[in-house]
Scaffold this active site. Sequence first.
Site, PDB file in Angstrom:
ATOM      1  N   MET A  30       0.626 -20.779  18.435  1.00 48.41           N
ATOM      2  CA  MET A  30       0.090 -21.410  19.653  1.00 48.41           C
ATOM      3  C   MET A  30      -1.286 -20.821  19.989  1.00 48.41           C
ATOM      4  O   MET A  30      -1.766 -20.961  21.124  1.00 48.41           O
ATOM      5  CB  MET A  30       1.062 -21.219  20.826  1.00 48.41           C
ATOM      6  CG  MET A  30       2.409 -21.902  20.578  1.00 48.41           C
ATOM      7  SD  MET A  30       3.281 -22.351  22.084  1.00 48.41           S
ATOM      8  CE  MET A  30       3.522 -20.764  22.832  1.00 48.41           C
ATOM      9  N   GLY A  31      -1.928 -20.163  19.015  1.00 46.51           N
ATOM     10  CA  GLY A  31      -3.290 -19.670  19.230  1.00 46.51           C
ATOM     11  C   GLY A  31      -3.346 -18.369  20.011  1.00 46.51           C
ATOM     12  O   GLY A  31      -2.331 -17.688  20.157  1.00 46.51           O
ATOM     13  N   ALA A  32      -4.555 -18.028  20.509  1.00 47.61           N
ATOM     14  CA  ALA A  32      -4.834 -16.712  21.091  1.00 47.61           C
ATOM     15  C   ALA A  32      -4.372 -15.663  20.078  1.00 47.61           C
ATOM     16  O   ALA A  32      -3.563 -14.783  20.381  1.00 47.61           O
ATOM     17  CB  ALA A  32      -4.166 -16.527  22.451  1.00 47.61           C
ATOM     18  N   LEU A  33      -4.888 -15.807  18.882  1.00 46.99           N
ATOM     19  CA  LEU A  33      -4.354 -15.062  17.733  1.00 46.99           C
ATOM     20  C   LEU A  33      -4.627 -13.567  17.819  1.00 46.99           C
ATOM     21  O   LEU A  33      -5.679 -13.128  18.274  1.00 46.99           O
ATOM     22  CB  LEU A  33      -4.974 -15.613  16.438  1.00 46.99           C
ATOM     23  CG  LEU A  33      -4.717 -17.104  16.177  1.00 46.99           C
ATOM     24  CD1 LEU A  33      -5.396 -17.533  14.872  1.00 46.99           C
ATOM     25  CD2 LEU A  33      -3.230 -17.430  16.143  1.00 46.99           C
ATOM     26  N   GLU A  35      -3.166  -9.570  15.802  1.00 48.75           N
ATOM     27  CA  GLU A  35      -2.760  -9.008  14.503  1.00 48.75           C
ATOM     28  C   GLU A  35      -1.353  -9.446  14.073  1.00 48.75           C
ATOM     29  O   GLU A  35      -1.057  -9.508  12.883  1.00 48.75           O
ATOM     30  CB  GLU A  35      -2.845  -7.483  14.534  1.00 48.75           C
ATOM     31  CG  GLU A  35      -4.101  -6.926  13.920  1.00 48.75           C
ATOM     32  CD  GLU A  35      -4.411  -7.507  12.545  1.00 48.75           C
ATOM     33  OE1 GLU A  35      -3.596  -7.333  11.618  1.00 48.75           O
ATOM     34  OE2 GLU A  35      -5.469  -8.139  12.387  1.00 48.75           O
ATOM     35  N   HIS A  37      -0.018 -12.453  14.497  1.00 51.87           N
ATOM     36  CA  HIS A  37      -0.229 -13.732  13.808  1.00 51.87           C
ATOM     37  C   HIS A  37      -0.883 -13.510  12.447  1.00 51.87           C
ATOM     38  O   HIS A  37      -0.499 -14.128  11.456  1.00 51.87           O
ATOM     39  CB  HIS A  37      -1.161 -14.635  14.633  1.00 51.87           C
ATOM     40  CG  HIS A  37      -0.648 -15.024  15.987  1.00 51.87           C
ATOM     41  ND1 HIS A  37      -1.250 -14.627  17.141  1.00 51.87           N
ATOM     42  CD2 HIS A  37       0.406 -15.792  16.355  1.00 51.87           C
ATOM     43  CE1 HIS A  37      -0.604 -15.139  18.176  1.00 51.87           C
ATOM     44  NE2 HIS A  37       0.416 -15.839  17.738  1.00 51.87           N
ATOM     45  N   GLN A 148       9.473 -11.778  13.398  1.00 54.78           N
ATOM     46  CA  GLN A 148      10.737 -11.247  13.954  1.00 54.78           C
ATOM     47  C   GLN A 148      10.623 -11.034  15.464  1.00 54.78           C
ATOM     48  O   GLN A 148      11.617 -10.952  16.169  1.00 54.78           O
ATOM     49  CB  GLN A 148      11.076  -9.923  13.258  1.00 54.78           C
ATOM     50  CG  GLN A 148      12.451  -9.357  13.671  1.00 54.78           C
ATOM     51  CD  GLN A 148      12.554  -7.880  13.458  1.00 54.78           C
ATOM     52  OE1 GLN A 148      12.200  -7.386  12.384  1.00 54.78           O
ATOM     53  NE2 GLN A 148      13.022  -7.145  14.461  1.00 54.78           N
ATOM     54  N   GLN A 153      14.198 -17.350  17.842  1.00 54.81           N
ATOM     55  CA  GLN A 153      13.489 -18.476  17.239  1.00 54.81           C
ATOM     56  C   GLN A 153      13.728 -18.517  15.729  1.00 54.81           C
ATOM     57  O   GLN A 153      13.948 -19.587  15.151  1.00 54.81           O
ATOM     58  CB  GLN A 153      11.997 -18.364  17.545  1.00 54.81           C
ATOM     59  CG  GLN A 153      11.133 -19.397  16.877  1.00 54.81           C
ATOM     60  CD  GLN A 153       9.724 -19.387  17.419  1.00 54.81           C
ATOM     61  OE1 GLN A 153       9.437 -20.007  18.434  1.00 54.81           O
ATOM     62  NE2 GLN A 153       8.830 -18.682  16.755  1.00 54.81           N
ATOM     63  N   MET A 184       2.820  -6.863  19.913  1.00 51.37           N
ATOM     64  CA  MET A 184       1.671  -7.719  20.211  1.00 51.37           C
ATOM     65  C   MET A 184       2.163  -9.091  20.635  1.00 51.37           C
ATOM     66  O   MET A 184       3.142  -9.609  20.088  1.00 51.37           O
ATOM     67  CB  MET A 184       0.777  -7.844  18.985  1.00 51.37           C
ATOM     68  CG  MET A 184       0.063  -6.560  18.693  1.00 51.37           C
ATOM     69  SD  MET A 184      -1.239  -6.833  17.495  1.00 51.37           S
ATOM     70  CE  MET A 184      -1.861  -5.172  17.378  1.00 51.37           C
TER      71      MET A 184
HETATM   72  P1  AMP Z   1       3.140 -17.824  19.023  1.00 49.47           P
HETATM   73  O1  AMP Z   1       1.688 -18.124  18.869  1.00 49.47           O
HETATM   74  O2  AMP Z   1       3.441 -16.816  20.091  1.00 49.47           O
HETATM   75  O3  AMP Z   1       4.010 -19.054  19.082  1.00 49.47           O
HETATM   76  O4  AMP Z   1       3.569 -17.085  17.681  1.00 49.47           O
HETATM   77  C1  AMP Z   1       3.370 -17.683  16.421  1.00 49.47           C
HETATM   78  C2  AMP Z   1       4.121 -16.876  15.398  1.00 49.47           C
HETATM   79  O5  AMP Z   1       3.617 -15.540  15.380  1.00 49.47           O
HETATM   80  C3  AMP Z   1       5.613 -16.789  15.702  1.00 49.47           C
HETATM   81  O6  AMP Z   1       6.342 -16.921  14.490  1.00 49.47           O
HETATM   82  C4  AMP Z   1       5.752 -15.415  16.289  1.00 49.47           C
HETATM   83  O7  AMP Z   1       7.037 -14.841  16.116  1.00 49.47           O
HETATM   84  C5  AMP Z   1       4.712 -14.659  15.495  1.00 49.47           C
HETATM   85  N1  AMP Z   1       4.331 -13.433  16.214  1.00 49.47           N
HETATM   86  C6  AMP Z   1       3.930 -13.340  17.499  1.00 49.47           C
HETATM   87  N2  AMP Z   1       3.721 -12.055  17.837  1.00 49.47           N
HETATM   88  C7  AMP Z   1       4.031 -11.308  16.741  1.00 49.47           C
HETATM   89  C8  AMP Z   1       4.035  -9.921  16.451  1.00 49.47           C
HETATM   90  N3  AMP Z   1       3.699  -9.016  17.358  1.00 49.47           N
HETATM   91  N4  AMP Z   1       4.395  -9.527  15.217  1.00 49.47           N
HETATM   92  C9  AMP Z   1       4.761 -10.435  14.279  1.00 49.47           C
HETATM   93  N5  AMP Z   1       4.766 -11.777  14.480  1.00 49.47           N
HETATM   94  C10 AMP Z   1       4.410 -12.203  15.694  1.00 49.47           C
END
Ligand code: AMP
Length: 296
Positions: A30-33, A35, A37, A148, A153, A184
Amino acid sequence: MQVITTVKEMQALSKKMKAEGRSIGFVPTMGALHEGHMSLVRSSINDNDITIVSIFINPTQFGPNEDFNRYPKDHKGDMKKISALNVEAVFLPGVAEIYPKGFSTFLYVGGIGGVLCGASRPDHFNGVATVVAKLFNAVMPERAYFGQKDFQQTVVIRKLVKEMNFDTDIIVCPIVREPDGLAMSSRNAYLNEEERMSAVILNKALHYGRELMLSGREKQTSSIRAKMDALIKSAPLVTIEYIEIVGPQYLEKMKDVTFPAVICLAIKIGNTRLIDNIIVRSDEQSAVSFQQREKM
Ligand code: AMP
């Protein structure tokens, strides 16, 4: 790096890549990437011939009083981070592309979507499953990468893939943390200085819970949860939504301490809802006693 905004163009690129015999790795975000991501993107680049990253803030996974309208956005920063790596294309659909006027077909994930985070976010996982299915049909990846960090999810997505016969392998990557242990998250941007300091309690509590589980002294998960609860409440500004110890495959609540297990929690710090988890395996139990033997 290509920027693709329509499903048709995305499918055309994926079909071309497949015809050339190239494997596709996919990282939905969902962006705002950050580490976290980027670790998924690196894993995908490592495992596949080409990598596609999607950025789509999915409205159907947000509840009516949640942060959809103010969810963090950083288009420029995201593009910079992605283009620094060997990513073939960014899939950036608008809401009307994914949910055109009159859209009404949703996936329903059942009971697995009603526990843990689903208890307070009743339609969240149906929204996640629906958008992931749509994104998979657009990208047609061999492998898709999830963190994880969002443990429930990953369980929902694995079940979705199995039960809807998607021909995609799900790869779950470890949680990437800040130096002080906070997982993160794009939502960490909401925290002010004081809240940010309090947020460290999530990871501390998970490690405390794990130690208690591995100690062999605690037989009941209820007493471990109570001790974690007390530790978390010692930090300012926190409200606990849940602390649960569950099985890794079906997310069933465990009464007795058994391995493997996952300690999952959701906590509000001020107005910001944060989640975190830790997998506790019996091999860690043997590793601990092995280390103890070594010391002796
Ligand atoms: P999101 O943008 O929050 O929907 O996350 C996109 C993907 O990145 C999802 O599969 C999340 O589980 C993964 N993600 C988010 N934060 C972390 C993190 N700190 N470490 C590993 N994967 C992450």
